[in-house]
Design an enzyme around this catalytic site. Structure first.
Site, PDB file in Angstrom:
ATOM      1  N   LYS A 173       0.849   4.007  -2.860  1.00  0.00           N
ATOM      2  CA  LYS A 173       0.348   5.341  -2.543  1.00  0.00           C
ATOM      3  C   LYS A 173       1.419   6.419  -2.719  1.00  0.00           C
ATOM      4  O   LYS A 173       1.095   7.584  -2.948  1.00  0.00           O
ATOM      5  CB  LYS A 173      -0.228   5.361  -1.123  1.00  0.00           C
ATOM      6  CG  LYS A 173      -1.546   4.583  -0.989  1.00  0.00           C
ATOM      7  CD  LYS A 173      -2.598   5.048  -1.981  1.00  0.00           C
ATOM      8  CE  LYS A 173      -4.007   4.765  -1.520  1.00  0.00           C
ATOM      9  NZ  LYS A 173      -5.003   5.083  -2.581  1.00  0.00           N
ATOM     10  N   TYR A 202       0.837  -1.208   0.000  1.00  0.00           N
ATOM     11  CA  TYR A 202       0.000   0.000   0.000  1.00  0.00           C
ATOM     12  C   TYR A 202       0.875   1.264   0.000  1.00  0.00           C
ATOM     13  O   TYR A 202       0.610   2.221  -0.728  1.00  0.00           O
ATOM     14  CB  TYR A 202      -0.878  -0.065   1.247  1.00  0.00           C
ATOM     15  CG  TYR A 202      -1.960   0.954   1.378  1.00  0.00           C
ATOM     16  CD1 TYR A 202      -3.160   0.807   0.681  1.00  0.00           C
ATOM     17  CD2 TYR A 202      -1.821   2.057   2.216  1.00  0.00           C
ATOM     18  CE1 TYR A 202      -4.182   1.742   0.836  1.00  0.00           C
ATOM     19  CE2 TYR A 202      -2.828   2.987   2.373  1.00  0.00           C
ATOM     20  CZ  TYR A 202      -4.003   2.822   1.686  1.00  0.00           C
ATOM     21  OH  TYR A 202      -5.014   3.745   1.827  1.00  0.00           O
TER      22      TYR A 202
HETATM   23  P1  NAD Z   1     -13.755   1.482   0.725  1.00  0.00           P
HETATM   24  O1  NAD Z   1     -13.296   0.073   0.827  1.00  0.00           O
HETATM   25  O2  NAD Z   1     -14.942   1.903   1.519  1.00  0.00           O
HETATM   26  O3  NAD Z   1     -14.033   1.861  -0.796  1.00  0.00           O
HETATM   27  C1  NAD Z   1     -13.136   1.521  -1.811  1.00  0.00           C
HETATM   28  C2  NAD Z   1     -13.933   1.075  -3.011  1.00  0.00           C
HETATM   29  O4  NAD Z   1     -13.023   0.758  -4.072  1.00  0.00           O
HETATM   30  C3  NAD Z   1     -14.763  -0.177  -2.725  1.00  0.00           C
HETATM   31  O5  NAD Z   1     -16.129   0.056  -2.974  1.00  0.00           O
HETATM   32  C4  NAD Z   1     -14.172  -1.224  -3.668  1.00  0.00           C
HETATM   33  O6  NAD Z   1     -15.121  -2.137  -4.171  1.00  0.00           O
HETATM   34  C5  NAD Z   1     -13.561  -0.353  -4.754  1.00  0.00           C
HETATM   35  N1  NAD Z   1     -12.542  -1.080  -5.491  1.00  0.00           N
HETATM   36  C6  NAD Z   1     -11.548  -1.860  -4.994  1.00  0.00           C
HETATM   37  N2  NAD Z   1     -10.843  -2.408  -5.965  1.00  0.00           N
HETATM   38  C7  NAD Z   1     -11.357  -1.952  -7.137  1.00  0.00           C
HETATM   39  C8  NAD Z   1     -11.042  -2.176  -8.504  1.00  0.00           C
HETATM   40  N3  NAD Z   1     -10.046  -2.982  -8.863  1.00  0.00           N
HETATM   41  N4  NAD Z   1     -11.766  -1.532  -9.442  1.00  0.00           N
HETATM   42  C9  NAD Z   1     -12.790  -0.714  -9.095  1.00  0.00           C
HETATM   43  N5  NAD Z   1     -13.159  -0.498  -7.795  1.00  0.00           N
HETATM   44  C10 NAD Z   1     -12.449  -1.099  -6.840  1.00  0.00           C
HETATM   45  O7  NAD Z   1     -12.488   2.390   1.106  1.00  0.00           O
HETATM   46  P2  NAD Z   1     -12.343   3.963   1.331  1.00  0.00           P
HETATM   47  O8  NAD Z   1     -11.891   4.164   2.724  1.00  0.00           O
HETATM   48  O9  NAD Z   1     -13.528   4.694   0.833  1.00  0.00           O
HETATM   49  O10 NAD Z   1     -11.068   4.263   0.426  1.00  0.00           O
HETATM   50  C11 NAD Z   1     -11.118   5.057  -0.745  1.00  0.00           C
HETATM   51  C12 NAD Z   1      -9.706   5.478  -1.120  1.00  0.00           C
HETATM   52  O11 NAD Z   1      -9.145   6.308  -0.098  1.00  0.00           O
HETATM   53  C13 NAD Z   1      -8.729   4.318  -1.297  1.00  0.00           C
HETATM   54  O12 NAD Z   1      -7.859   4.594  -2.359  1.00  0.00           O
HETATM   55  C14 NAD Z   1      -7.970   4.323   0.009  1.00  0.00           C
HETATM   56  O13 NAD Z   1      -6.706   3.717  -0.107  1.00  0.00           O
HETATM   57  C15 NAD Z   1      -7.889   5.794   0.286  1.00  0.00           C
HETATM   58  N6  NAD Z   1      -7.642   6.080   1.694  1.00  0.00           N
HETATM   59  C16 NAD Z   1      -8.585   5.861   2.624  1.00  0.00           C
HETATM   60  C17 NAD Z   1      -8.311   6.159   3.951  1.00  0.00           C
HETATM   61  C18 NAD Z   1      -9.336   5.976   5.010  1.00  0.00           C
HETATM   62  O14 NAD Z   1      -9.062   6.365   6.165  1.00  0.00           O
HETATM   63  N7  NAD Z   1     -10.501   5.420   4.719  1.00  0.00           N
HETATM   64  C19 NAD Z   1      -7.055   6.650   4.322  1.00  0.00           C
HETATM   65  C20 NAD Z   1      -6.103   6.875   3.333  1.00  0.00           C
HETATM   66  C21 NAD Z   1      -6.410   6.590   2.007  1.00  0.00           C
END
Ligand code: NAD
Length: 307
Positions: A170, A166
């Site tokens: 990232k 990750y």
């Molecule tokens: P989440 O799991 O709720 O949503 C992520 C979505 O991406 C899911 O619905 C999943 O089905 C979809 N997905 C995964 N693989 C995929 C693919 N190959 N093609 C299309 N869709 C796909 O997670 P989130 O927390 O909403 O995360 C969203 C983004 O924010 C991610 O990139 C995550 O790394 C980043 N992020 C989140 C946090 C946090 O605190 N939640 C922190 C840092 C970064």
């Protein structure tokens, strides 16, 4: 201030079926954008597929009077990236905004991480970013307009335990965004990075009971501004976490010039080399790469002039 709207704009939001992406998609649509809600709908690890989440968000947008189509292709392959952008062009004839937000997580210590888990995460976050940017970038440049928002993470900036895959992915999207910013600058295309944090399913297994309010709606406005026509920055990195919005920068110390160095010289000068009291920042656009080189060369030239 007048409402910042997206009327006539077409936005692709990957991973828009859940969590942060869902919040971005609803926000953009509520402000007039036509939205392609992409989501493969799999598990947190990226296994499986379900067209339901993307469809539900698209339905929600349409029920509220907005315009959206669902797409369930995976961002993890070149074919998937092509199909997602093709869906936008088929439905709406253009793409103005790309928010690459799709993400999965596979935890494992560096000592033990499998290549399968490494690849599965890099494929979605980092290669996925390339698959999408590679498709939208020519379209945006040809139109003379585009707003790209890629998703990094605190883990990408600072690392963390058990997330080598990750963290690599990232950090990599920052490099891609910078190149898109540099190459898009003369074509009306901006590219910036969001470093979000919110309590979504990605927080599964983490004790969030003592966290302050930390919903996706505290991140979405930052993405909205970066995706808007009025966005005045490119090649930058924005933080949004629990109501705090900030900018992250790559900065350098001024450094020390010597016409020759030994290992002992480095040891003797290490405090001065590391002295961060007057940080130097080279903005990505217009020319951070060459500014960096010019700055270093200028130190050498200055010393040569005084020699
Ligand atoms: P989440 O799991 O709720 O949503 C992520 C979505 O991406 C899911 O619905 C999943 O089905 C979809 N997905 C995964 N693989 C995929 C693919 N190959 N093609 C299309 N869709 C796909 O997670 P989130 O927390 O909403 O995360 C969203 C983004 O924010 C991610 O990139 C995550 O790394 C980043 N992020 C989140 C946090 C946090 O605190 N939640 C922190 C840092 C970064």
């Amino acid at each position: 201030m007048a409402e910042l709207r997206f009327d006539g704009r077409v936005a692709v939001v990957t991973g828009g079926g859940r969590g942060l992406g869902r919040s971005y998609a609803l926000m953009l649509a509520a402000r007039g954008a036509k939205v392609v809600v992409n989501d493969v709908g799999g598990s947190l690890t990226g296994d499986g597929a379900d067209a339901g989440p993307a469809q539900q968000v698209a339905d929600e947008i349409v029920a509220a009077g907005g315009d959206a189509v669902a797409n369930a292709d995976s961002v993890a392959t070149a074919d998937g990236g092509e199909a997602i952008v093709a869906a936008a062009l088929a439905a709406y004839g253009r793409v103005d905004v790309l928010v690459h937000n799709a993400g999965n997580v596979r935890r494992g210590s560096l000592r033990e991480m499998s290549y399968e888990d490494f690849d599965a995460v890099v494929d979605v976050h980092q290669r996925g970013a390339f698959h999408l940017v590679r498709q939208v970038f020519p379209v945006m440049c040809d139109n003379g307009y585009g707003r790209i928002v890629l998703t990094s993470s605190i883990g990408g900036l600072y690392g963390n335990h058990d997330v080598a895959n990750y963290a690599v992915a990232k950090a990599g999207v920052i490099g891609l965004s910078n190149v898109a910013a540099v190459e898009g600058a003369d074509h009306g295309v901006t590219s910036n990075v969001i470093v979000p944090a919110a309590v979504t399913r990605m927080a599964e297994g983490i004790d969030t009971s003592a966290y302050p309010p930390m919903g996706p709606e505290l991140v979405a406005p930052a993405v909205g501004w970066l995706a808007h026509e009025s966005c005045s920055v490119t090649g930058e990195i924005f933080i949004a976490l629990a109501g705090r919005m900030a900018r992250a920068v790559i900065a350098e110390t001024p450094g020390v010039y010597r016409p020759s160095w030994t290992v002992e010289d480095v040891a003797g000068q290490i405090d001065a080399i590391r002295d961060f009291s007057e940080p130097v920042v080279f903005p990505v656009v217009p020319d951070g790469h060459n500014e960096h080189i010019r700055y270093s060369f200028a130190m050498a030239a200055q010393r040569a002039a005084h020699a």
